[in-house]
Design an enzyme around this catalytic site. Structure first.
Site: not given
Length: 302
Positions: A174-176, A203
């Protein structure tokens, strides 16, 4: 109230110079602030404006058939979170530094926010946070591995050094906003990892759509604008940015004796800096605020 749009799309663009000229002009006319990055591999950026102006800008972008299906995450800000309007030409829209990685050809399996908790609760799943260390410091998903990278360029080396712990496991990342995972998942699949999944919308989409009482997210999410961080519901939280080192400052940091608003934080107080210059910049920012104006302090790009 300002509306904020974080957007990206991996797609072949062969006319980035002309696109930049047109977008700069139209964005300036509409009063858009923020940054768009253009490269032959696609578009990436975060922009903000009053709602009608932002919608007009997004309609302009999506009028290009190649960008008709932009990935967009929306949030709100009480004040304009950006100081300038920029459209920049880049070699990559998110810099990994591996030429063989192409998310338009190979990419991991998207997992919706509604299904994410089930995926990462599986004991056979290795969960990896692909963001940088200063972002992870504010918050992350429970049980996630923090690669402790200074920049996304460091991720391939981290993977090579740690690939043994991924053998026989399903990988979830996952990332922003989702863009880094597009490239990271493509990298891992190309290196022979058989099952790679990533959080669709990142996210930001998870915090927007998932109830706090059932969330597996702890903390806040760093964002690359003057809001600094958001929480569930994408509400702005109480983090600030140190104008000395450009790193996040927590509410607790502000009570540290080494903290000087606009000048230094506990992270950088003992390092060599131009304190007089930072102090003068802080004074000018306070004067501009009192006049109701924006002070165009130089922002360090990350």
């Amino acid at each position: 109230m300002f509306r904020v749009a974080a957007l990206y799309k991996f797609v072949s663009l062969n006319d980035t110079d002309a696109m930049r000229t047109r977008l700069l002009a139209e964005g300036g006319r509409l009063g858009i602030k923020g940054t768009l990055l253009l490269a032959t591999e696609g578009i990436n950026g975060t922009i903000a404006a009053e709602p009608d102006a932002l919608d007009n800008m997004l309609d302009l972008l999506r009028s290009d058939p190649r960008l008709a299906e932009l990935d967009i995450k929306y949030s709100e800000a009480d004040t304009q979170p950006f100081l300038r309007w920029k459209v920049r030409l880049k070699r990559e829209i998110v810099t990994l530094g591996v030429d063989s990685v192409d998310p338009t050809q190979t990419v991991g399996t998207y997992v919706s926010p509604d299904d994410w908790n089930d995926v990462i609760s599986d004991p056979d799943t290795v969960l990896i946070d692909t963001r940088n260390d200063y972002e992870v410091e504010l918050g992350t998903f429970r049980g996630a591995i923090d690669p402790k990278t200074d920049s996304f360029r460091d991720f391939p080396a981290w993977f090579e050094a740690n690939r043994a712990q991924l053998e026989g496991k399903r990988v979830a990342m996952f990332c922003t906003g989702g863009i880094r995972c597009e490239k990271a998942s493509s990298l891992l699949l190309g290196e022979g990892v058989p099952e790679v999944m990533h959080l669709k919308g990142g996210i930001l989409k998870y915090l927007e759509t998932q109830a706090k009482d059932s969330s597996l997210w702890d903390g806040d999410c760093f964002v690359f604008d003057n809001r600094v961080a958001v929480g569930h519901g994408l509400a702005q939280t109480d983090w600030d940015l140190c104008h000395g080192c450009r790193m996040p400052v927590s509410p607790a940091d502000k009570f540290d004796p080494k903290y000087e608003a606009g000048i230094a934080c506990p992270r950088c107080a003992d390092t060599e800096r131009d304190r007089e210059r930072y102090a003068e910049r802080q004074r000018q920012m306070q004067l501009a605020k009192a006049r109701g104006e924006a002070h165009l302090a130089r922002k360090v790009e990350r």
